[in-house]
Scaffold this motif. Sequence first.
Motif, PDB file in Angstrom:
ATOM      1  N   VAL A  77      52.601  77.477   2.339  1.00  0.00           N
ATOM      2  CA  VAL A  77      51.203  77.782   2.977  1.00  0.00           C
ATOM      3  C   VAL A  77      50.824  79.122   2.054  1.00  0.00           C
ATOM      4  CG1 VAL A  77      49.607  78.903   4.844  1.00  0.00           C
ATOM      5  CG2 VAL A  77      51.412  76.902   5.213  1.00  0.00           C
ATOM      6  N   CYS A  82      46.702  75.018   1.908  1.00  0.00           N
ATOM      7  CA  CYS A  82      46.035  75.093   2.995  1.00  0.00           C
ATOM      8  C   CYS A  82      45.491  73.650   3.712  1.00  0.00           C
ATOM      9  CB  CYS A  82      45.127  75.975   3.620  1.00  0.00           C
ATOM     10  SG  CYS A  82      45.184  76.430   5.461  1.00  0.00           S
ATOM     11  N   LEU A  91      41.276  76.442  17.135  1.00  0.00           N
ATOM     12  CA  LEU A  91      41.614  77.145  18.569  1.00  0.00           C
ATOM     13  C   LEU A  91      40.569  77.201  19.745  1.00  0.00           C
ATOM     14  CD1 LEU A  91      43.358  79.931  16.165  1.00  0.00           C
ATOM     15  CD2 LEU A  91      44.630  77.891  17.142  1.00  0.00           C
ATOM     16  N   PRO A  92      40.959  76.235  20.423  1.00  0.00           N
ATOM     17  CA  PRO A  92      39.711  76.064  21.543  1.00  0.00           C
ATOM     18  C   PRO A  92      39.167  77.047  22.290  1.00  0.00           C
ATOM     19  CG  PRO A  92      41.478  74.917  22.092  1.00  0.00           C
ATOM     20  CD  PRO A  92      41.835  75.226  20.917  1.00  0.00           C
ATOM     21  N   LEU A  94      39.313  80.284  21.626  1.00  0.00           N
ATOM     22  CA  LEU A  94      38.858  81.322  20.834  1.00  0.00           C
ATOM     23  C   LEU A  94      37.514  81.331  20.331  1.00  0.00           C
ATOM     24  CD1 LEU A  94      41.779  82.321  20.967  1.00  0.00           C
ATOM     25  CD2 LEU A  94      41.747  82.588  18.527  1.00  0.00           C
ATOM     26  N   THR A 162      41.319  81.034   4.542  1.00  0.00           N
ATOM     27  CA  THR A 162      42.812  81.470   4.289  1.00  0.00           C
ATOM     28  C   THR A 162      42.734  81.778   2.871  1.00  0.00           C
ATOM     29  OG1 THR A 162      43.416  79.158   3.770  1.00  0.00           O
ATOM     30  CG2 THR A 162      43.884  79.937   5.745  1.00  0.00           C
TER      31      THR A 162
ATOM     32  N   THR B 211      44.340  88.277  20.534  1.00  0.00           N
ATOM     33  CA  THR B 211      43.732  87.151  19.968  1.00  0.00           C
ATOM     34  C   THR B 211      44.764  86.205  19.318  1.00  0.00           C
ATOM     35  OG1 THR B 211      42.002  88.588  19.064  1.00  0.00           O
ATOM     36  CG2 THR B 211      41.890  86.415  18.282  1.00  0.00           C
ATOM     37  N   MET B 212      45.878  86.818  18.798  1.00  0.00           N
ATOM     38  CA  MET B 212      46.835  86.062  18.276  1.00  0.00           C
ATOM     39  C   MET B 212      47.858  85.469  19.499  1.00  0.00           C
ATOM     40  SD  MET B 212      46.615  85.993  15.186  1.00  0.00           S
ATOM     41  CE  MET B 212      48.200  85.076  14.972  1.00  0.00           C
ATOM     42  N   ARG B 214      46.460  84.346  22.281  1.00  0.00           N
ATOM     43  CA  ARG B 214      45.726  83.239  22.850  1.00  0.00           C
ATOM     44  C   ARG B 214      45.739  81.992  21.842  1.00  0.00           C
ATOM     45  NH1 ARG B 214      42.956  87.371  24.903  1.00  0.00           N
ATOM     46  NH2 ARG B 214      41.637  87.866  23.179  1.00  0.00           N
ATOM     47  N   ALA B 215      45.718  82.580  20.450  1.00  0.00           N
ATOM     48  CA  ALA B 215      45.622  81.403  19.306  1.00  0.00           C
ATOM     49  C   ALA B 215      47.076  80.891  19.434  1.00  0.00           C
ATOM     50  CB  ALA B 215      45.575  82.297  18.069  1.00  0.00           C
ATOM     51  N   ARG B 217      48.742  80.123  22.114  1.00  0.00           N
ATOM     52  CA  ARG B 217      48.759  79.148  23.233  1.00  0.00           C
ATOM     53  C   ARG B 217      47.869  78.129  23.053  1.00  0.00           C
ATOM     54  NH1 ARG B 217      44.869  81.562  27.693  1.00  0.00           N
ATOM     55  NH2 ARG B 217      43.497  81.145  25.898  1.00  0.00           N
ATOM     56  N   ASP B 218      46.814  78.231  22.246  1.00  0.00           N
ATOM     57  CA  ASP B 218      45.925  77.199  21.700  1.00  0.00           C
ATOM     58  C   ASP B 218      46.660  76.444  20.860  1.00  0.00           C
ATOM     59  OD1 ASP B 218      44.089  78.281  23.459  1.00  0.00           O
ATOM     60  OD2 ASP B 218      42.673  78.498  22.093  1.00  0.00           O
ATOM     61  N   GLY B 219      47.171  76.697  19.742  1.00  0.00           N
ATOM     62  CA  GLY B 219      47.845  75.802  18.867  1.00  0.00           C
ATOM     63  C   GLY B 219      48.848  76.406  17.946  1.00  0.00           C
ATOM     64  N   ARG B 222      48.957  75.064  14.505  1.00  0.00           N
ATOM     65  CA  ARG B 222      48.016  74.941  13.922  1.00  0.00           C
ATOM     66  C   ARG B 222      48.161  76.362  13.082  1.00  0.00           C
ATOM     67  NH1 ARG B 222      44.095  73.029  10.695  1.00  0.00           N
ATOM     68  NH2 ARG B 222      45.347  74.586   9.278  1.00  0.00           N
ATOM     69  N   ILE B 223      48.507  77.435  14.011  1.00  0.00           N
ATOM     70  CA  ILE B 223      48.580  78.859  13.222  1.00  0.00           C
ATOM     71  C   ILE B 223      49.733  79.032  12.243  1.00  0.00           C
ATOM     72  CG2 ILE B 223      47.236  79.833  15.263  1.00  0.00           C
ATOM     73  CD1 ILE B 223      49.840  81.534  15.728  1.00  0.00           C
ATOM     74  N   ARG B 224      50.663  77.965  12.436  1.00  0.00           N
ATOM     75  CA  ARG B 224      51.670  78.049  11.638  1.00  0.00           C
ATOM     76  C   ARG B 224      51.197  77.408  10.196  1.00  0.00           C
ATOM     77  NH1 ARG B 224      55.510  75.848  15.242  1.00  0.00           N
ATOM     78  NH2 ARG B 224      56.640  77.627  15.930  1.00  0.00           N
ATOM     79  N   LEU B 226      48.513  77.885   9.109  1.00  0.00           N
ATOM     80  CA  LEU B 226      47.325  78.777   8.692  1.00  0.00           C
ATOM     81  C   LEU B 226      48.149  79.912   8.147  1.00  0.00           C
ATOM     82  CD1 LEU B 226      44.871  79.030  11.482  1.00  0.00           C
ATOM     83  CD2 LEU B 226      44.266  78.083   9.199  1.00  0.00           C
ATOM     84  N   TYR B 233      54.747  87.261  18.524  1.00  0.00           N
ATOM     85  CA  TYR B 233      53.471  87.417  19.569  1.00  0.00           C
ATOM     86  C   TYR B 233      54.363  86.948  20.724  1.00  0.00           C
ATOM     87  CZ  TYR B 233      50.950  87.950  15.285  1.00  0.00           C
ATOM     88  OH  TYR B 233      50.434  88.419  14.278  1.00  0.00           O
ATOM     89  N   PRO B 339      38.678  74.780  29.497  1.00  0.00           N
ATOM     90  CA  PRO B 339      37.634  74.149  29.245  1.00  0.00           C
ATOM     91  C   PRO B 339      37.498  73.020  30.455  1.00  0.00           C
ATOM     92  CG  PRO B 339      39.170  74.286  27.328  1.00  0.00           C
ATOM     93  CD  PRO B 339      39.770  75.311  28.283  1.00  0.00           C
TER      94      PRO B 339
END
Lengths: 250, 350
Positions: A77, A82, A91-92, A94, A162, B211-212, B214-215, B217-219, B222-224, B226, B233, B339
Amino acid sequence: MSPLLALENVTVDFDGFKALTDVSLTLEANALRILIGPNGAGKSTLCDTIIGRVRPTAGRILFKGEAITALPEQEIVKRGICRKFQTPGILPSLSVMENLLVSGRKNRAWWRAFTTATPAQEMARAEEILETIGLQDRRDVPAASLAHGEKQWLEIGMVVATDADLLLLDEPTAGMGPQDTQRTAELILSLIGRHAVLVIDHDMSFVEALNGFTTVLHQGQILKEGSVAEIRADAAVEAVYLGRAKDEVA
Amino acid sequence: MKPALPITLLVLVLGAAAPWLISAYELSLLGRFLAFSLVALGIMLTWGEGGILSLGQGVFFGLGGYALAMHLKLEGLDIANGDMPDFMTWSGVSALPTLWRFFVNPWLSLVYVVLVPGLFAAFFGWLVFRRRIGGVYFALITQALALAFATLLVSQQALTGGFNGLTNFSTFAGYDITSQGAARVIYLITFMLVVAAYFALRWLLATRFGTMLRATRDGENRIRFLGHNPLPYKVVAFTIAGSLSGIGGALFTLHAGVISPALVGVVPSIEMVVWVAVGGRGVLWGAIAGTLLVNFAKDEISSALPSLWLYALGALFVLVVSFLPGGIAGMFSNPRLPPRLLRRRQEVVE
């Protein structure tokens, strides 16, 4: 100059099942490449192999002239690849803007995160991408409340944010209607020149709208490469893929 | 959702004036429950914002409580002449154990109250999160930790006071802590620390760190992909929660005059999560409100019908989870609701 991405004789063997056999493929910087093929042709495996989620049994992958075949996922990455996954990986909870800012963060050191300030440059870039993906009106709503198509665009926006040199878009139009598909094609075409994009899909109307250099995969091997028109005219492709797709539609 | 300014001010004024408004008994309860709410704020951070459910916050609560209690037991003793806490003499210990010598200084002990639970949480969190263990597995591991911790405390009678824990305190740094006036001071310190923790967390959640978290928690994956590393965190959030629990434990020890294994084991650790679930894990003030509400209810119910409380607790948890996933705070309009709840509310409107 060496191409941005080069796959050299890549073979992936899942315990005797050859998902990819001897696949070679090159992609120049800032170019578009479309990868199509019926289900199970190995498209997603190819993507997984490039980002290091699946390791090739034989062959190697060069990115910017360097072998990345054995690098850990995060390192790949960082080098500038990406990927957008098939199911929207947003990220739902956010907001749309926060999704883009998290993706576009330049300084990733956690101890630099204890601030409410966002660098003006990152903010401007995120606003720009927001406009590109056409979600200005949805800037501050939680990403969970977006419509399906909007989620797909947001994730394309996140991948773009990114600033990777190579974007892998895995079925960006999955579950979209014709209008949204058309818009997605326009969005992707607007990215060419700044990023190289590898699009995986099997929706022919979408592929025709993109109208780029196309590679057809079939049973883990490259069946044909050429322009969309050439692919259309090819009898072998017609037999294994397009013809069958037509049958499915009918 | 942040509460409106007038409401915030009203709560601050009432809280600060409480020692002169309510009886000594009620003040002692309120002080204890506010100490608990520090634990709840920590759970809010890790569970509500970070999606990390720990069923072992009692451990950190206990580490803070015991750190202070060990010092309080040494107050007024002539250690150089071989004086020892009463329970050690009963257990036949001949010399003060080395571990206890770290707690002779009152101010250093206060540092331990924050540092010991914090460092332990950091180490434990790093160890577990690094292996990408999360969700229900993490909850189970932390519950096992709470069980092991309480068992250890009981078994080391000579070192920890065993089942009875540590009690009979008189002074801190020479000040009497048993008088009516001292109770007010301890209450006010508790109140100020809760207010400080509330505003500090509110700031923290507004930063990029929030923010990070929560990010993550959400995924997390996904953030990996990114290019972010979610590990720090999660570890930092868990560490902050650990320290907050430790401070809460020390304050509780001051208010209640006792800390024992029964206050830090599996059941108390689960109760701590219930406070936050009832209050609403989407909002900070919900954690405090839930803690106060559940504990005052517990006081009422268990003084009327002692055997009923555990059933009431269980019923409350089931009710909240099934019908009020956003907790009390979720009943008020809240943009950060999960949600699932949002959807349900929209359906009702339609």
